[in-house]
Design an enzyme around this catalytic site. Sequence first.
Site, short mmCIF file in Angstrom:
data_model
loop_
_atom_site.label_atom_id
_atom_site.label_comp_id
_atom_site.label_asym_id
_atom_site.label_seq_id
_atom_site.Cartn_x
_atom_site.Cartn_y
_atom_site.Cartn_z
N ALA A 166 4.50 14.12 2.64
CA ALA A 166 3.06 13.86 2.76
C ALA A 166 2.84 12.56 3.52
O ALA A 166 2.77 11.49 2.93
CB ALA A 166 2.41 13.79 1.38
N GLY A 167 2.77 12.70 4.85
CA GLY A 167 2.46 11.56 5.69
C GLY A 167 1.04 11.69 6.20
O GLY A 167 0.09 11.25 5.57
N HIS A 207 12.26 -6.97 34.29
CA HIS A 207 13.33 -7.92 33.97
C HIS A 207 14.72 -7.39 34.36
O HIS A 207 15.70 -8.15 34.30
CB HIS A 207 13.33 -8.25 32.48
CG HIS A 207 12.34 -9.30 32.08
ND1 HIS A 207 10.97 -9.08 32.05
CD2 HIS A 207 12.51 -10.60 31.71
CE1 HIS A 207 10.35 -10.18 31.66
NE2 HIS A 207 11.25 -11.12 31.46
N PHE A 246 0.87 -1.18 0.00
CA PHE A 246 0.00 0.00 0.00
C PHE A 246 0.91 1.22 0.00
O PHE A 246 1.64 1.46 0.96
CB PHE A 246 -0.86 -0.05 1.27
CG PHE A 246 -1.88 1.04 1.43
CD1 PHE A 246 -3.11 0.98 0.79
CD2 PHE A 246 -1.63 2.12 2.27
CE1 PHE A 246 -4.07 1.96 0.98
CE2 PHE A 246 -2.58 3.11 2.47
CZ PHE A 246 -3.80 3.04 1.82
N LEU A 264 1.04 5.01 -0.05
CA LEU A 264 0.35 6.28 0.15
C LEU A 264 1.31 7.39 0.57
O LEU A 264 1.29 8.48 0.02
CB LEU A 264 -0.75 6.11 1.21
CG LEU A 264 -1.62 7.32 1.52
CD1 LEU A 264 -2.47 7.72 0.30
CD2 LEU A 264 -2.55 7.02 2.72
N ILE A 286 7.21 2.64 2.62
CA ILE A 286 6.28 1.68 2.05
C ILE A 286 6.59 0.28 2.57
O ILE A 286 7.63 -0.30 2.26
CB ILE A 286 6.33 1.72 0.50
CG1 ILE A 286 6.13 3.16 -0.01
CG2 ILE A 286 5.29 0.76 -0.06
CD1 ILE A 286 4.88 3.85 0.52
N GLU A 340 -0.20 4.07 10.09
CA GLU A 340 -1.66 4.06 9.88
C GLU A 340 -2.37 5.09 10.77
O GLU A 340 -3.45 4.85 11.31
CB GLU A 340 -2.23 2.65 10.10
CG GLU A 340 -1.81 1.70 8.98
CD GLU A 340 -2.55 0.38 9.01
OE1 GLU A 340 -3.77 0.39 9.25
OE2 GLU A 340 -1.90 -0.65 8.79
N PRO A 367 7.69 11.68 1.07
CA PRO A 367 8.63 12.41 1.96
C PRO A 367 8.01 13.63 2.62
O PRO A 367 8.32 13.94 3.77
CB PRO A 367 9.77 12.79 1.01
CG PRO A 367 9.75 11.72 -0.04
CD PRO A 367 8.31 11.38 -0.23
#
Length: 395
Positions: free
Chosen positions: A145-146, A354, A138, A140, A171, A379, A143
């Site tokens: 445009a997130g 731990h 996919f 979309l 991607i 996402e 650089p």
Amino acid sequence: MSGALMQPTALKPSTEHLALPFFDATHREISTRLPDWANAQDVNESDDRAACRDWVRRLGDAGWLRYCVSAEFGGTLPQLDSRALVVLRETLAFYSPLADFAFAMQGLGSGAISLGGTAAQQQAYLPAVARGEKIAAFALSEPQAGSDVAAMATQAVEAPAWHLNGTKTWISNGGIADFYCVFAKTDAQAGSRGITAFIVDKNEAGLDDSEHIHVMAPHPLATLKLTNCKVAGNTPLGEVNGGFKLAMQTLDIFRASVAGAALGMARRALAEAIAHARGRTMFGHTLADFQLTQAKLGEMAALIDAGALLTYRAAWMRDTQQGSMKERSVAAAMAKMTATENAQRVIDMALQMHGGLGVMVGSKVESLYRDIRSLRIYEGATEVQQLIIGKAVLQ
């Protein structure tokens, strides 16, 4: 993943939540079969790209990828089912976040074809996705445009055939995918209303997916460079200038499943913490005997359940069409935000419990600490989910 092999474990995920009314027999059946199958796999995960190919093949051969497409194209269920995706991802992530990644990307990468493809496009790609014969991606993000999808610069021009020019980055499955669902501007002046989706096959001239991106929890990521790249079949995916809506619809289906993956990682961290607390001796007692340990384990369990209930509600709302589309989107945003943020806290507390063993490369909690971090970003970052919820509250 930092280990060479996905090591089998005696730990098993809880299934008590499947008695909740959000689920039905279909989802409970998955939970009875998948844990033993997942735990029996011996995938070498030292090479993330080879491992993802191996996981896709195994998931396909075992029939699990059939939940990524509808029955019409070889799937198990009549339609994509968010609750099934959540249960599958939660269980796979408990054993191997890389297995979860491989499964999820088959669904997300082909989701736009399921929702908006022509009959010919669906037949050409979806059965092969379900069998694990084609790896999907996919494409979309860019650089610049997130979260701001409308700012994308990749252009699609029909002259006379459709060709793409631009750069896509971050991607997932980049470099190993057999095809990419690529989103590009077809009307540069129309913002989000000028975006169209296209399918680009792996070997298409003008596609360069060789620039790998290396991240703290290794999995296949790449930057795609499109130079006069021809579109597969010379046909858009969905309506021209309808790509933004198609992308958002695809993400809405899978957003709750991201929360499911976070739950799986958190449940594994809690299980590791409980096992460690019972076995670690200090001052003549086990770590579990101390009230501070008990309090931390209690907080971890509550954080997981809080995220789980929001996640299952969101998936149920989507599957049963409860509420309006906006209400379902808000529910998915709440689930994604809460489950991923809470999982980060749970895994951090497990690592702290731990002690030095928690930061040792190769320990399970160390790898979970790296694996969980990206889920708060991809996402739709946490801040984007907060905006979606906040705007809805004000309205």
